[in-house]
Scaffold this motif. Structure first.
Motif, short mmCIF file in Angstrom:
data_model
loop_
_atom_site.label_atom_id
_atom_site.label_comp_id
_atom_site.label_asym_id
_atom_site.label_seq_id
_atom_site.Cartn_x
_atom_site.Cartn_y
_atom_site.Cartn_z
N THR A 25 0.85 -1.20 0.00
CA THR A 25 0.00 0.00 0.00
C THR A 25 0.88 1.24 0.00
OG1 THR A 25 -0.05 0.13 2.41
CG2 THR A 25 -1.81 -1.18 1.33
N VAL A 26 0.25 2.37 -0.27
CA VAL A 26 0.97 3.65 -0.25
C VAL A 26 1.62 3.86 1.12
CG1 VAL A 26 0.72 6.16 -0.41
CG2 VAL A 26 -0.58 4.67 -1.96
N ALA A 27 0.87 3.61 2.18
CA ALA A 27 1.40 3.82 3.53
C ALA A 27 2.61 2.94 3.79
CB ALA A 27 0.30 3.54 4.57
N ARG A 28 2.55 1.69 3.36
CA ARG A 28 3.67 0.77 3.60
C ARG A 28 4.89 1.18 2.77
NH1 ARG A 28 6.74 -1.35 6.89
NH2 ARG A 28 7.58 -3.40 6.38
N VAL A 29 4.68 1.56 1.52
CA VAL A 29 5.79 2.04 0.70
C VAL A 29 6.43 3.25 1.38
CG1 VAL A 29 6.43 3.14 -1.50
CG2 VAL A 29 4.89 1.17 -1.51
N ASN A 30 5.61 4.18 1.85
CA ASN A 30 6.12 5.38 2.51
C ASN A 30 6.94 5.03 3.74
OD1 ASN A 30 6.58 8.06 3.00
ND2 ASN A 30 4.46 8.59 3.45
N GLU A 31 6.49 4.04 4.52
CA GLU A 31 7.24 3.61 5.71
C GLU A 31 8.63 3.08 5.34
OE1 GLU A 31 5.05 0.56 7.71
OE2 GLU A 31 3.32 1.86 8.08
N LEU A 32 8.72 2.42 4.20
CA LEU A 32 9.98 1.77 3.81
C LEU A 32 10.93 2.70 3.06
CD1 LEU A 32 8.48 -1.66 2.72
CD2 LEU A 32 9.78 -1.16 4.82
N LEU A 33 10.45 3.86 2.65
CA LEU A 33 11.30 4.82 1.95
C LEU A 33 12.18 5.58 2.92
CD1 LEU A 33 8.77 6.31 -0.61
CD2 LEU A 33 10.78 4.93 -1.16
N PRO A 34 13.38 5.96 2.48
CA PRO A 34 14.23 6.78 3.34
C PRO A 34 13.68 8.20 3.44
CG PRO A 34 15.29 6.42 1.21
CD PRO A 34 14.03 5.61 1.22
N GLY A 35 13.79 8.78 4.61
CA GLY A 35 13.33 10.15 4.81
C GLY A 35 11.83 10.21 5.02
N ALA A 36 11.37 11.37 5.43
CA ALA A 36 9.94 11.58 5.70
C ALA A 36 9.31 12.25 4.49
CB ALA A 36 9.77 12.44 6.94
N LEU A 37 8.29 11.60 3.94
CA LEU A 37 7.58 12.16 2.80
C LEU A 37 6.10 12.26 3.11
CD1 LEU A 37 9.24 10.11 -0.08
CD2 LEU A 37 9.53 12.54 0.36
N ALA A 38 5.45 13.22 2.50
CA ALA A 38 4.00 13.33 2.65
C ALA A 38 3.34 12.14 1.96
CB ALA A 38 3.51 14.64 2.03
N HIS A 39 2.26 11.65 2.56
CA HIS A 39 1.51 10.53 1.99
C HIS A 39 1.09 10.85 0.56
CE1 HIS A 39 -1.21 7.05 2.11
NE2 HIS A 39 -2.05 7.81 1.44
N THR A 40 0.66 12.08 0.32
CA THR A 40 0.19 12.46 -1.02
C THR A 40 1.32 12.46 -2.05
OG1 THR A 40 0.41 14.80 -0.43
CG2 THR A 40 -1.79 13.81 -0.23
N THR A 41 2.53 12.76 -1.62
CA THR A 41 3.68 12.72 -2.52
C THR A 41 3.92 11.30 -3.00
OG1 THR A 41 4.72 14.62 -1.46
CG2 THR A 41 6.17 13.15 -2.73
N VAL A 42 3.91 10.36 -2.07
CA VAL A 42 4.13 8.95 -2.42
C VAL A 42 2.96 8.44 -3.25
CG1 VAL A 42 4.50 6.62 -1.49
CG2 VAL A 42 5.57 8.60 -0.38
N MET A 43 1.75 8.78 -2.87
CA MET A 43 0.56 8.34 -3.60
C MET A 43 0.59 8.85 -5.05
SD MET A 43 -3.47 8.84 -2.63
CE MET A 43 -3.33 10.62 -2.60
N THR A 44 0.91 10.11 -5.24
CA THR A 44 0.97 10.69 -6.58
C THR A 44 2.07 10.04 -7.40
OG1 THR A 44 0.12 12.80 -5.77
CG2 THR A 44 1.32 12.84 -7.87
N THR A 45 3.22 9.81 -6.81
CA THR A 45 4.33 9.18 -7.53
C THR A 45 3.98 7.75 -7.92
OG1 THR A 45 5.90 10.57 -6.33
CG2 THR A 45 6.80 8.63 -7.45
#
Length: 130
Positions: A25-45
């Motif tokens: 999921t978007v949330a899980r991808v975001n957790e595994l990425l380095p650094g802090a990103l906005a949920h919407t940034t990861v979702m849009t990408t």
């Protein structure tokens, strides 16, 4: 926070998904990425990468879970093929574009293309137009 270089986030997402055993999921991808990103940034990408054909997605709750559309080692070839299709669609005169492409192939590439089309000897396969 420092901005990532163009394409860096996409590559980081590819790396995360390549190491996953199941769609994420978007949330899980975001957790595994380095650094802090906005949920919407990861979702849009992720959505843009899906649109480019890099990722497949399946419904998951109110959103989607994503996975690589092809094995990581074949992603560059798959992306180049999609780009070629997009260009053919864009210019419309497919026969002209393909004829020009074929005319500019090296002899080795021409032989490879004929082999891939199943025409080792240059003759059309049964059931296939020349």
């Amino acid at each position: 926070m420092a901005r990532r270089l163009r394409g860096t986030l996409e590559q980081e997402i590819v790396d995360v998904l390549a190491g996953a055993k199941e769609p994420l999921t978007v949330a899980r991808v975001n957790e595994l990425l380095p650094g802090a990103l906005a949920h919407t940034t990861v979702m849009t990408t992720l959505a843009r990468m899906h649109g480019k054909g890099i990722l497949d997605r399946t419904p998951s709750g109110r959103g989607y879970a994503y996975r690589l559309a092809a094995p990581i080692e074949t992603l560059p070839a798959a992306q180049a093929a999609r780009d070629m299709h997009r260009l053919l669609d864009k210019y419309g005169r497919r026969a002209d574009v393909l004829a020009r492409f074929v005319a500019e192939l090296t002899p080795d590439d021409e032989r490879m293309l004929l082999r891939l089309l199943g025409r080792e000897d240059g003759e059309p396969d049964e059931g296939r137009e020349p």
